[in-house]
Design an enzyme around this catalytic site. Structure first.
Site, PDB file in Angstrom:
ATOM      1  N   ASP A 119     -71.132  20.029   1.587  1.00 47.43           N
ATOM      2  CA  ASP A 119     -71.228  21.017   2.251  1.00 47.43           C
ATOM      3  C   ASP A 119     -70.306  22.143   1.563  1.00 47.43           C
ATOM      4  OD1 ASP A 119     -71.801  21.622   5.532  1.00 47.43           O
ATOM      5  OD2 ASP A 119     -70.573  23.104   4.639  1.00 47.43           O
ATOM      6  N   ASP A 179     -71.985  24.440  -3.525  1.00 45.25           N
ATOM      7  CA  ASP A 179     -72.767  25.723  -3.335  1.00 45.25           C
ATOM      8  C   ASP A 179     -74.064  25.245  -3.748  1.00 45.25           C
ATOM      9  OD1 ASP A 179     -74.302  27.949  -3.238  1.00 45.25           O
ATOM     10  OD2 ASP A 179     -72.970  28.888  -4.780  1.00 45.25           O
ATOM     11  N   VAL A 180     -74.957  25.010  -2.434  1.00 44.32           N
ATOM     12  CA  VAL A 180     -76.424  24.580  -2.981  1.00 44.32           C
ATOM     13  C   VAL A 180     -77.242  25.255  -3.764  1.00 44.32           C
ATOM     14  CG1 VAL A 180     -76.285  22.945  -0.814  1.00 44.32           C
ATOM     15  CG2 VAL A 180     -77.141  25.232  -0.678  1.00 44.32           C
ATOM     16  N   ASN A 194     -80.963  19.734   3.640  1.00 40.97           N
ATOM     17  CA  ASN A 194     -80.576  20.100   5.269  1.00 40.97           C
ATOM     18  C   ASN A 194     -80.049  21.372   5.162  1.00 40.97           C
ATOM     19  OD1 ASN A 194     -80.326  19.437   8.301  1.00 40.97           O
ATOM     20  ND2 ASN A 194     -78.309  19.913   7.230  1.00 40.97           N
ATOM     21  N   TYR A 202     -86.444  34.245   6.219  1.00 33.48           N
ATOM     22  CA  TYR A 202     -86.389  32.965   6.504  1.00 33.48           C
ATOM     23  C   TYR A 202     -88.111  32.127   6.564  1.00 33.48           C
ATOM     24  CZ  TYR A 202     -85.418  28.961   9.528  1.00 33.48           C
ATOM     25  OH  TYR A 202     -85.088  27.584  10.212  1.00 33.48           O
ATOM     26  N   THR A 211     -77.708  22.696  19.601  1.00 35.64           N
ATOM     27  CA  THR A 211     -76.891  22.907  18.890  1.00 35.64           C
ATOM     28  C   THR A 211     -75.722  23.815  19.471  1.00 35.64           C
ATOM     29  OG1 THR A 211     -77.598  24.737  17.697  1.00 35.64           O
ATOM     30  CG2 THR A 211     -78.170  22.469  16.709  1.00 35.64           C
ATOM     31  N   THR A 245     -77.301  27.265  20.188  1.00 39.67           N
ATOM     32  CA  THR A 245     -78.137  27.226  21.658  1.00 39.67           C
ATOM     33  C   THR A 245     -77.321  27.239  22.772  1.00 39.67           C
ATOM     34  OG1 THR A 245     -78.550  24.928  21.828  1.00 39.67           O
ATOM     35  CG2 THR A 245     -80.019  26.179  20.356  1.00 39.67           C
TER      36      THR A 245
END
Length: 248
Positions: free
Chosen positions: A37, A60-61, A87, A152, A187, A190
């Site tokens: 992460d 940093d993905v 993910n 997105y 989550t 929400t």
């Protein structure tokens, strides 16, 4: 016996949200887990909570160097990687005409480029163990689109395409690649007051009349990560309580 005994797993975006749910379940099932992460404080704290079979690696993905570093550190800590769960992701609510290009590029880097980089750099590590399972987390937005989700939707359709390509490229190395397409999940977001009304309206369209609990998604990820799905590669599984049926 756990379903992931002797498995080494990397989960991106695992310091919180759905990634944390996956990590908790993987630990319960006997895996050694790298919590990957960008949030170092949250990631280190969470990995410590998970115990000795977990470790945090900052990433940093969208960075090639960070992925190379993550693979090296994972092998030093636990050995070759058996499982990768891509993910990590971000959202954006803008239309094609309103979104600026910089925002679009950021969305693609974090949601789609990260999947390419993760698979590319984890692949050699998985080959060392003669087997591997990659689970790419897309979204219902990778199946169809709604207004104001231009970037997105593009990124999640890209995840779908990358999964299909990797199935063909990795099969000869006994590495399976599958994608899941979650709907609305309970989550922290929400539960916020500004989203509760929108969620309530969405529930009316879901045949099961509720949103998913995090572990319900994690159970599917676990299945694909485990040897129980040893002959499944290229699957696209929607997990949405039947919502997509409402959209035809």
């Amino acid at each position: 016996m756990g379903r992931l005994d002797n498995k080494v797993a990397v989960i991106t975006g695992a310091a919180g949200g759905m990634g944390a749910s996956h990590a908790e379940l993987f630990i319960e099932e006997g895996a050694k887990v790298v919590v990957a992460d960008f949030n170092a404080e949250a990631g280190e704290e969470f990995a410590e909570q998970l115990g000795e079979n977990a470790a945090f690696v900052k990433i940093d993905v969208s960075s090639e160097d960070d992925w190379k570093n993550l693979v090296t550190k994972t092998e030093e800590l636990f050995g070759p990687i058996n499982i990768l769960v891509n993910n990590a992701g971000i959202t954006n609510y803008e239309s094609v005409q309103d979104i600026d290009y910089e925002t679009y590029q950021k969305m693609m880097k974090i949601n789609a480029d990260s999947v390419l980089l993760g698979m590319k750099y984890v692949h050699p590590s998985m080959k060392k163990g003669d087997t591997g399972s990659i689970v790419n987390v897309s979204s219902l937005a990778g199946m169809f689109s709604l207004p104001n989700l231009a970037a997105y939707t593009s990124s999640k359709f890209a995840v779908r395409g990358l999964t299909k390509s990797a199935v063909l490229d990795f099969g000869k190395d006994n590495i399976r690649v599958n994608a899941i397409f979650p709907g609305v999940i309970r989550t922290a977001i929400t539960e916020q007051e500004d989203t509760k009304k929108a969620i309530a309206e969405m529930v009316n369209k879901i045949p099961l009349q509720r949103i998913a609990e995090p572990k319900e998604i994690s159970n599917l990820v676990l299945f694909f990560a485990s040897d129980e799905s040893s002959y499944i590669s290229g699957a696209e599984v929607v997990i949405d309580g039947g919502l997509t049926v409402s959209y035809g």
